[in-house]
Structure formats: C-alpha cells, structure tokens
Design an enzyme around this catalytic site. Structure first.
Site, PDB file in Angstrom:
ATOM      1  N   GLY A 115       1.003  -1.332  -0.192  1.00 28.98           N
ATOM      2  CA  GLY A 115       0.623  -0.187   0.152  1.00 28.98           C
ATOM      3  C   GLY A 115       1.018   1.012   0.190  1.00 28.98           C
ATOM      4  O   GLY A 115       0.327   2.823   0.213  1.00 28.98           O
TER       5      GLY A 115
ATOM      6  N   TRP B 228       2.935   3.258  -2.657  1.00 28.76           N
ATOM      7  CA  TRP B 228       2.097   4.013  -3.123  1.00 28.76           C
ATOM      8  C   TRP B 228       0.311   4.686  -2.973  1.00 28.76           C
ATOM      9  O   TRP B 228      -0.184   5.734  -3.295  1.00 28.76           O
ATOM     10  CB  TRP B 228       2.020   3.302  -4.658  1.00 28.76           C
ATOM     11  CG  TRP B 228       3.320   3.284  -5.388  1.00 28.76           C
ATOM     12  CD1 TRP B 228       4.427   3.225  -4.597  1.00 28.76           C
ATOM     13  CD2 TRP B 228       3.672   3.038  -6.497  1.00 28.76           C
ATOM     14  NE1 TRP B 228       5.376   2.926  -4.972  1.00 28.76           N
ATOM     15  CE2 TRP B 228       5.710   2.874  -6.730  1.00 28.76           C
ATOM     16  CE3 TRP B 228       3.399   2.604  -8.104  1.00 28.76           C
ATOM     17  CZ2 TRP B 228       6.416   2.269  -8.030  1.00 28.76           C
ATOM     18  CZ3 TRP B 228       4.099   2.858  -9.060  1.00 28.76           C
ATOM     19  CH2 TRP B 228       5.130   2.806  -9.268  1.00 28.76           C
TER      20      TRP B 228
ATOM     21  N   ASP C 124      -5.259  -5.405  -5.805  1.00 29.14           N
ATOM     22  CA  ASP C 124      -3.916  -6.858  -5.553  1.00 29.14           C
ATOM     23  C   ASP C 124      -4.331  -8.160  -5.144  1.00 29.14           C
ATOM     24  O   ASP C 124      -5.395  -8.188  -4.595  1.00 29.14           O
ATOM     25  CB  ASP C 124      -2.962  -5.854  -4.041  1.00 29.14           C
ATOM     26  CG  ASP C 124      -1.492  -6.973  -4.452  1.00 29.14           C
ATOM     27  OD1 ASP C 124      -0.251  -6.193  -4.872  1.00 29.14           O
ATOM     28  OD2 ASP C 124      -1.485  -8.292  -4.157  1.00 29.14           O
TER      29      ASP C 124
ATOM     30  N   ASP D 182      -6.966 -10.964  -8.722  1.00 29.28           N
ATOM     31  CA  ASP D 182      -6.317 -11.383  -9.320  1.00 29.28           C
ATOM     32  C   ASP D 182      -6.655 -10.716 -10.992  1.00 29.28           C
ATOM     33  O   ASP D 182      -7.681 -10.574 -11.418  1.00 29.28           O
ATOM     34  CB  ASP D 182      -6.045 -12.869  -9.835  1.00 29.28           C
ATOM     35  CG  ASP D 182      -4.662 -13.077 -11.041  1.00 29.28           C
ATOM     36  OD1 ASP D 182      -4.323 -11.787 -11.568  1.00 29.28           O
ATOM     37  OD2 ASP D 182      -4.242 -14.216 -10.567  1.00 29.28           O
TER      38      ASP D 182
ATOM     39  N   ASP E  75       3.125  -1.353  -9.864  1.00 28.65           N
ATOM     40  CA  ASP E  75       3.997  -1.917  -9.511  1.00 28.65           C
ATOM     41  C   ASP E  75       3.591  -3.451  -9.743  1.00 28.65           C
ATOM     42  O   ASP E  75       4.608  -3.918  -8.845  1.00 28.65           O
ATOM     43  CB  ASP E  75       3.925  -1.370  -8.045  1.00 28.65           C
ATOM     44  CG  ASP E  75       5.344  -1.256  -7.771  1.00 28.65           C
ATOM     45  OD1 ASP E  75       6.616  -1.138  -8.668  1.00 28.65           O
ATOM     46  OD2 ASP E  75       6.175  -1.429  -6.616  1.00 28.65           O
TER      47      ASP E  75
ATOM     48  N   LYS F 150       5.707   0.180 -13.096  1.00 29.98           N
ATOM     49  CA  LYS F 150       7.213  -1.318 -13.428  1.00 29.98           C
ATOM     50  C   LYS F 150       7.028  -1.961 -14.574  1.00 29.98           C
ATOM     51  O   LYS F 150       6.830  -2.822 -14.565  1.00 29.98           O
ATOM     52  CB  LYS F 150       7.256  -1.937 -12.383  1.00 29.98           C
ATOM     53  CG  LYS F 150       8.552  -2.997 -12.443  1.00 29.98           C
ATOM     54  CD  LYS F 150       8.804  -3.026 -10.789  1.00 29.98           C
ATOM     55  CE  LYS F 150       7.955  -3.878  -9.856  1.00 29.98           C
ATOM     56  NZ  LYS F 150       7.627  -4.068  -8.180  1.00 29.98           N
TER      57      LYS F 150
END
Length: 209
Positions: free
Chosen positions: A60, A62, A80, A96, A121, A161
């Site tokens: 958490g 970000w 997440d 997911d 990320d 990312k």
C-alpha cells in the site's frame, strides 16, 4: 545451504537499507514510496481531484502517497492479489488482475469515470529463470497497458514497472505511439542489481484504445 545464505544476505541488505529505515521512521508501508515520489516529482503527476488506479498495490505504499497528495478530493482505487490493510480514503479490491471477473469489478468501481493516472507496480512471483519470469512480467505489463488504453482520459498518464528483456522494446514502441511523451527511468531507490525500470507515459493521445 545456498538458498539459506542467499536469504540471509537479502535480509541483511533489507534491514540495513537506508530506504527501508526511512520508510519505517516516516510511517510508510514500503520503501517503494521513494521510487514513486522521485518518479512523479519531475512531472508533478499527482494533483488534487484526480482519479487514480493503483495496480499491484499491496502493501500500500504507492496508495498512501497518492492519497496524501490528492488531499480531500479525488479517488484512489487499489487492487492486488494479496490482502492489504485498509488506508483511509482508498478503495481496495482483492483479486487477480489477470482474471476477467476482477477486471470487471474494477470497471464497476469506476462507474464509467475516466482515470487520470494508472499506476502499476505489479510483478510476478519470480522463479529465478529468465525464460519463465520475463514473459510472466511482460504479460502483467501488457494487461496494465491495455487497461490504461481503455480507461485513461485523453491527456492522462500511465506509470508502470517493467523489466528489461524480451518484449521490452516493443512495449516502449507501443507507448510512444499512444502517448505524447515516454520516459524510462531508474529511480535511486531501485536496487542497482535489479533489472526493473519504470516507464512513464504522459499525454495519452485521443482515441488510443
């Protein structure tokens, strides 16, 4: 024995890491907040009133930064596969992102609203085999890219990312076709030996879906 030595070395590095110590001292959930802060600072990406989606949000960090920068206005929707302790003012979806039902839940949460900034990320569980790990990581990047293409407003931004390797160059080319500006950055808080970099695409072009 080798794995034990490797784990011990990682733990030693982790707890002596200045970013880990700083995150603990300042009340942040992870050292990753310092990556995000550096990445957004140049472009002043976070502004009050924005709608932000944070993919791969746990634990958490970000989402913490995003919520703080937005002030009392705007929305942060975090997603997440792992549970995440609640953050005031952050809407969390557990699931997911690769599953259609979870993606649909995220779409419903948006309620038709366009997104100003998509953060990702996300990373797979690494096996240590590049031939396996790189396709897995690129698959997540591509799913985030598709979500951003469909839900970002014109002029919006996408920060993700991405790991350098097979598929990286093609991904960057697609971003450059869909956004006004694309930068590849390696923040100071990113460990030097990690192949991770961050792609920041700003100024989403009209009609890019």
């Amino acid at each position: 024995m080798a794995r034990s030595k490797s784990s011990s070395r990682w733990l030693k590095e982790h707890f002596s890491d200045p970013y880990v110590k700083r995150a603990q001292a300042e009340g942040w959930r992870s050292r990753a907040v310092f990556k995000l802060e550096e990445l957004i600072e140049r472009d002043r990406l976070l502004k009050p009133g924005m709608v932000i989606v944070d993919l791969g949000a746990a634990p958490g960090g970000w989402s913490q930064v995003a919520r703080e920068r937005l002030g009392d206005k705007g929305r942060v929707i975090a997603l997440d596969i792992l549970p995440m302790q609640g953050i005031g003012g952050v809407e969390f979806i557990l699931g997911d992102f690769r599953e259609d039902a979870v993606l649909e839940q995220l779409k419903q949460a948006l309620g038709g609203a366009m997104v100003d900034l998509v953060l990702s990320d996300m990373a797979p569980n690494f096996s240590g085999m590049t031939a396996v790990d790189q396709p897995r990581s690129m698959h997540l990047v591509e799913l985030a890219e598709e979500f951003a293409a469909a839900h970002l407003r014109t002029g919006g931004a996408f920060l993700t990312k991405v790991f350098q390797g097979e598929g990286f160059d093609d991904f960057v080319r697609r971003l450059r076709a869909g956004y006004e500006r694309v930068s590849i950055r390696k923040p100071k808080a990113s460990r030097p030996r990690s192949p991770e970099v961050y792609a920041l695409a700003t100024g989403k072009r009209a009609g890019d879906k």
